[in-house]
Design a protein around this motif. Structure first.
Motif: not given
Length: 165
Positions: A150, A154-155, A46-48
């Protein structure tokens, strides 16, 4: 989208690990203590979640029979772009994990792994829970896996190669 530099890092880590692997491990699916040292690449989903290099994981398992093992893993990861101002150096992971194993031949097996534990943040990242789940393959002393990670919010996907002894 991954750029070429990240792929060079992934290929470099894999080639260094493959270069140190011997051709055969006798009785790899017999009951007993198993140790696997692995390294790999963590791809943020993801974006983070920044990408990271999984420096070294040490997994110690007891294999009860050819189909099941239980143990723990400890290791560390360094964020790929750690030298940018907006990222942190990484985290240390400690998990308890289980593997379901499906032997295909004397030297090859498929496995599924589930792990749960803690990721201890370094610098300004918080300590949080860590969940890992995914498939892999064991070929003699070499283990390859693709594990969904996970870590708090965050993924990421962990692609790793290891040496079993």
């Amino acid at each position: 989208m991954l750029n070429l530099t990240k792929w060079k890092v992934i290929v470099g880590v894999l080639l260094l690990t493959i270069g140190s692997v011997s051709a055969e491990t006798p009785n790899s699916f017999q009951p007993g203590m198993k140790v696997c040292m692995s390294a790999g690449y963590i791809l943020g989903l993801d974006d983070y979640a920044p990408d990271a290099i999984s420096l070294m994981n040490v997994k110690i398992h007891y294999q009860f029979n050819p189909y099941f093992s239980l143990g723990g893993t400890a290791g560390g990861s360094m964020f790929y772009d750690m030298f940018k101002d907006d990222n942190t150096p990484g985290f240390i992971n400690i998990t308890t994990d289980a593997q379901g194993i499906l032997p295909v031949s004397k030297k090859v097996s498929l496995f599924g792994e589930v792990g749960f534990g803690v990721g201890i943040g370094i610098s300004n990242i918080d300590t949080n829970y860590l969940l890992r789940v995914g498939p892999g393959i064991i070929m003699g002393p070499v283990a390859l896996s693709a594990l969904y990670n996970k870590f708090g919010e965050y993924e990421a996907m962990l692609f790793q190669i290891g040496y079993r002894f």
